[in-house]
Scaffold this active site. Structure first.
Site, mmCIF file in Angstrom:
data_model
loop_
_atom_site.group_PDB
_atom_site.id
_atom_site.type_symbol
_atom_site.label_atom_id
_atom_site.label_comp_id
_atom_site.label_asym_id
_atom_site.label_seq_id
_atom_site.Cartn_x
_atom_site.Cartn_y
_atom_site.Cartn_z
ATOM 1 C CD GLU A 39 8.402 3.569 -0.853
ATOM 2 O OE1 GLU A 39 8.376 4.161 -1.986
ATOM 3 O OE2 GLU A 39 7.948 3.812 0.025
ATOM 4 C CG ASP A 66 6.697 -2.512 -3.376
ATOM 5 O OD1 ASP A 66 7.362 -2.515 -3.673
ATOM 6 O OD2 ASP A 66 5.718 -2.368 -3.797
ATOM 7 C CB ALA A 74 -0.978 -0.193 0.970
ATOM 8 N NE ARG A 75 1.400 6.088 -1.926
ATOM 9 C CZ ARG A 75 1.378 5.090 -2.965
ATOM 10 N NH1 ARG A 75 0.923 3.863 -3.559
ATOM 11 N NH2 ARG A 75 0.434 5.874 -4.727
ATOM 12 C CG HIS A 110 7.196 2.446 -3.802
ATOM 13 N ND1 HIS A 110 6.700 3.563 -3.327
ATOM 14 C CD2 HIS A 110 6.244 2.162 -4.930
ATOM 15 C CE1 HIS A 110 5.147 3.611 -3.671
ATOM 16 N NE2 HIS A 110 4.717 2.739 -4.432
ATOM 17 C CB VAL A 111 9.378 -1.601 -7.634
ATOM 18 C CG1 VAL A 111 10.473 -1.344 -7.880
ATOM 19 C CG2 VAL A 111 10.367 -3.507 -7.241
#
Length: 305
Positions: free
Chosen positions: A249, A244, A220-221, A268-269
């Site tokens: 970040e 992820d 998600a975030r 984060h991919v």
């Protein structure tokens, strides 16, 4: 004298989109070197990797009518969109790619792939019994299109799925039920949007509801999970995680998450694979046909998003 056709700014060559309406004009735009047509553009397709500087430009586009993103989440974009301008997100572009990575992280974490890779680096043969996804109960928190795509990939592995969304509906639990549902879950996948409501949703109290040995997968975030609380659970050895997305970040080089036990990280991919672009081109092409025909656009972000 006739007015010029509406101008569309694109982050890629128009030819990539295939058949486009000939009643529009198209320019490929480099966000770092904008053309002198800022007073003409009406439809702006933002670059995939959005930066605040890209958003600040929007206030200086006087004829702008539509902003189209290639990301599903728009919490980092919407504050830049001028009043009266439609904001459309990239819902549907990343379903396949994100679901694929979610499944990859589940399988890799459960079957011990990171440990196999580390052993290979040391030329060490270390067979051991590991967990399987089969027979596990997977709880998907944020059961929208991507949640459905994750479920479609999990079920063939002989696992069960429990669905959770903001509001209850047939076959889907409400997010308020999480404290009762989490103790039964072996794997919890987060795919909620980043909002004020979801920030800190998985804090120390919520994490405490997970059973010992459960795997938390965050697609998600980063701020949806309290980083400090998760670190405490990982360092105690009680929980496993595959992330992820993280908070902060990008993750600083000295952050303790890098060395936390029972953790698999990807940068984060989730949506960033070869599967993204055909789906992005299709969505943008369809949106431009709707725009040219004066039809309602898809994926319009409302105040309730």
């Amino acid at each position: 004298m006739t007015s010029p056709a509406p101008l569309v700014w694109l982050p890629f060559e128009p030819e990539a989109l295939g058949d486009l309406p000939d009643t529009l004009r198209y320019e490929r735009v480099d966000p770092d070197d904008l053309p002198d047509t800022a007073d003409e553009v009406e439809f702006y397709v933002l670059p995939y990797r959005f930066r605040p500087a890209d958003g600040q430009v929007l206030a200086h586009l006087p004829r702008l009518r539509v902003v189209q993103t290639m990301s599903a989440g728009v919490e980092h974009i919407r504050r830049f969109v001028p009043e009266g301008v439609l904001l459309c997100n990239g819902r549907g572009i990343h379903d396949t790619s994100t679901a694929e990575l979610a499944l990859t992280l589940m399988l890799a974490s459960l079957r011990g792939v990171p440990e196999f890779v580390r052993a290979q680096d040391h030329h060490a043969w270390r067979p051991e019994l590991r967990e399987s996804l089969a027979d596990k109960q997977v709880l998907i928190v944020g059961y929208g299109q991507i949640g459905e795509a994750i479920e479609a990939r999990v079920l063939p592995f002989e696992a069960g799925v429990t669905r959770v969304a903001r509001s209850a509906r047939d076959g889907v639990h409400a997010i308020e039920e999480l404290p009762d549902l989490l103790p039964e879950a072996d794997v919890v996948v987060l795919i909620v949007p980043g909002t004020d409501e979801t920030t800190g949703l998985f804090d120390a109290g919520m994490l405490a509801h997970l059973k010992d040995g459960a795997l938390l997968v965050n697609m998600a975030r980063g701020p949806v999970v309290d980083t400090g609380a998760l670190l405490a659970e990982l360092q105690s050895g009680r929980l496993h995680a595959a992330l992820d997305v993280v908070d902060p970040e990008p993750l600083p080089g000295d952050h303790p998450l890098w060395s936390a036990p029972n953790l698999l990280l990807s940068p984060h991919v989730g949506g960033n694979s070869s599967a993204m672009w055909p789906r992005a081109y299709k969505l943008v092409r369809e949106q431009l046909h709707r725009f040219a025909a004066g039809e309602p656009l898809a994926n319009v972000v409302t105040g309730d998003y």
